[in-house]
Design a protein around this motif. Sequence first.
Motif, PDB file in Angstrom:
ATOM      1  N   ASP A 177       0.816  -1.210   0.000  1.00 42.48           N
ATOM      2  CA  ASP A 177       0.000   0.000   0.000  1.00 42.48           C
ATOM      3  C   ASP A 177       0.852   1.263   0.000  1.00 42.48           C
ATOM      4  O   ASP A 177       0.495   2.258  -0.636  1.00 42.48           O
ATOM      5  CB  ASP A 177      -0.910   0.005   1.235  1.00 42.48           C
ATOM      6  N   GLN A 200       6.685   9.288  -9.529  1.00 41.91           N
ATOM      7  CA  GLN A 200       5.637   9.038 -10.522  1.00 41.91           C
ATOM      8  C   GLN A 200       5.776   7.662 -11.161  1.00 41.91           C
ATOM      9  O   GLN A 200       4.777   6.988 -11.450  1.00 41.91           O
ATOM     10  CB  GLN A 200       5.660  10.131 -11.592  1.00 41.91           C
ATOM     11  N   LEU A 203       4.555   5.116  -8.607  1.00 40.34           N
ATOM     12  CA  LEU A 203       3.102   5.126  -8.433  1.00 40.34           C
ATOM     13  C   LEU A 203       2.385   4.277  -9.487  1.00 40.34           C
ATOM     14  O   LEU A 203       1.189   3.999  -9.345  1.00 40.34           O
ATOM     15  CB  LEU A 203       2.573   6.557  -8.466  1.00 40.34           C
ATOM     16  N   ARG A 204       3.083   3.852 -10.515  1.00 39.60           N
ATOM     17  CA  ARG A 204       2.495   2.903 -11.455  1.00 39.60           C
ATOM     18  C   ARG A 204       2.383   1.515 -10.827  1.00 39.60           C
ATOM     19  O   ARG A 204       1.641   0.660 -11.315  1.00 39.60           O
ATOM     20  CB  ARG A 204       3.349   2.817 -12.721  1.00 39.60           C
ATOM     21  N   GLN A 205       3.138   1.309  -9.734  1.00 36.15           N
ATOM     22  CA  GLN A 205       3.199  -0.013  -9.109  1.00 36.15           C
ATOM     23  C   GLN A 205       2.548  -0.063  -7.737  1.00 36.15           C
ATOM     24  O   GLN A 205       2.061  -1.113  -7.311  1.00 36.15           O
ATOM     25  CB  GLN A 205       4.665  -0.446  -8.998  1.00 36.15           C
ATOM     26  N   PRO A 207       0.110   2.366  -4.618  1.00 35.33           N
ATOM     27  CA  PRO A 207      -0.786   3.523  -4.509  1.00 35.33           C
ATOM     28  C   PRO A 207      -0.157   4.766  -3.897  1.00 35.33           C
ATOM     29  O   PRO A 207      -0.529   5.889  -4.247  1.00 35.33           O
ATOM     30  CB  PRO A 207      -1.920   3.007  -3.602  1.00 35.33           C
ATOM     31  N   GLU A 208       0.783   4.590  -2.943  1.00 41.23           N
ATOM     32  CA  GLU A 208       1.381   5.726  -2.248  1.00 41.23           C
ATOM     33  C   GLU A 208       2.884   5.512  -2.082  1.00 41.23           C
ATOM     34  O   GLU A 208       3.347   4.375  -1.913  1.00 41.23           O
ATOM     35  CB  GLU A 208       0.769   5.908  -0.858  1.00 41.23           C
ATOM     36  N   ALA A 221       3.849  11.182  -2.295  1.00 38.33           N
ATOM     37  CA  ALA A 221       3.082  11.207  -3.544  1.00 38.33           C
ATOM     38  C   ALA A 221       2.067  10.072  -3.538  1.00 38.33           C
ATOM     39  O   ALA A 221       2.351   8.969  -3.055  1.00 38.33           O
ATOM     40  CB  ALA A 221       4.012  11.067  -4.747  1.00 38.33           C
ATOM     41  N   ALA A 222       0.886  10.369  -4.050  1.00 37.59           N
ATOM     42  CA  ALA A 222      -0.178   9.377  -4.157  1.00 37.59           C
ATOM     43  C   ALA A 222      -0.814   9.497  -5.534  1.00 37.59           C
ATOM     44  O   ALA A 222      -0.696  10.527  -6.209  1.00 37.59           O
ATOM     45  CB  ALA A 222      -1.226   9.576  -3.068  1.00 37.59           C
ATOM     46  N   ARG A 223      -1.488   8.450  -5.943  1.00 33.33           N
ATOM     47  CA  ARG A 223      -2.085   8.442  -7.274  1.00 33.33           C
ATOM     48  C   ARG A 223      -3.193   9.473  -7.424  1.00 33.33           C
ATOM     49  O   ARG A 223      -3.487   9.930  -8.533  1.00 33.33           O
ATOM     50  CB  ARG A 223      -2.643   7.050  -7.574  1.00 33.33           C
ATOM     51  N   ASP A 224      -3.813   9.847  -6.300  1.00 32.57           N
ATOM     52  CA  ASP A 224      -4.987  10.714  -6.377  1.00 32.57           C
ATOM     53  C   ASP A 224      -4.728  12.144  -5.900  1.00 32.57           C
ATOM     54  O   ASP A 224      -5.661  12.846  -5.506  1.00 32.57           O
ATOM     55  CB  ASP A 224      -6.127  10.110  -5.564  1.00 32.57           C
ATOM     56  N   GLU A 226      -1.577  15.734  -5.641  1.00 36.65           N
ATOM     57  CA  GLU A 226      -0.311  16.334  -6.007  1.00 36.65           C
ATOM     58  C   GLU A 226       0.771  15.942  -4.998  1.00 36.65           C
ATOM     59  O   GLU A 226       0.497  15.819  -3.802  1.00 36.65           O
ATOM     60  CB  GLU A 226      -0.438  17.861  -6.035  1.00 36.65           C
TER      61      GLU A 226
END
Length: 294
Positions: A177, A200, A203-205, A207-208, A221-224, A226
């Motif tokens: 996670d 970035q 985050l393809r692999q 979520p945070e 950084a998180a997928r959802d 900035e």
Amino acid sequence: MTAIAVLGSTNMDLVAYVARAPGRGETVTGREFRTVPGGKGANQAVAAARAGGEVVMIGAVGTDEYGSALRTNLEHAGVDTDLLHTVAGPSGTAHIVVDDEGANAIVVIPGANGTVTALGPGERAAVAAAGLLLLQLELPLTAVTEAARTAKDRGVRTILTPSPVQPLPSALLDAVDLLIPNEHEAAALTGCEEPHAAAQILLRQVPEVVITLGRKGCLYAARDGEPVLFPAPEVTAVDTTGAGDTFVGTLAVALGEGRSVPEAVAWASSAAALCVQKPGASTSMPYRSEIDAA
């Protein structure tokens, strides 16, 4: 209070303090030597327990004198060691050189840690019963992956510190996670030196991501949302050994208490800043009262 399970290494740290680290083929004279309980798993467990967490340690120590000392150190911190097994042979050791700027170089010998290749029924039950699982890479990858998959199946939030850095299989990353590499590990995993760009890619692999940046703080950084850069408290570092593990263990406690990520990161950063102002790994980790007062 959210229970925290830690599957990870226990090592005895053999620490030499020098003005500067030796180059290849070079001998230097040190000023001090210390034997300090450590290991990334044990360090994170101690950090979390001192920060007020309810922690169970899963791993192995040897039948040597280091094994007894490592178990005692965890128990004194309030960590449950019922699943810290004793196996025949030497315990894990870490051979550390710390220079006058507080930077370190480390060689880890796995010892008993190398025997932890799979989880038994008790270990799987402990992971399933936890609210958070902390993982690192000083144990065989088979056990780390099994623990992560068990956690995912039971809805347990999993935090992975990818150290020592190595290629990570998708079976493991799919169950993580929150990934917490330092800037060098993030670069090794992505091939990208710039932390924002590395985040970035990661985050393809997962979520945070939190990339720790030493004196520059850390990047969340998180997928959802900035990315957010959190500055580090300005302190004079004496020894950075264990700072990353202090950050992770303390962050886990804060997240387990339901704090927001910004609040949790700020609290964990304060703990790491306190850690680097003292020598040693587990011995330098702050207690909750110290973190709250910082």
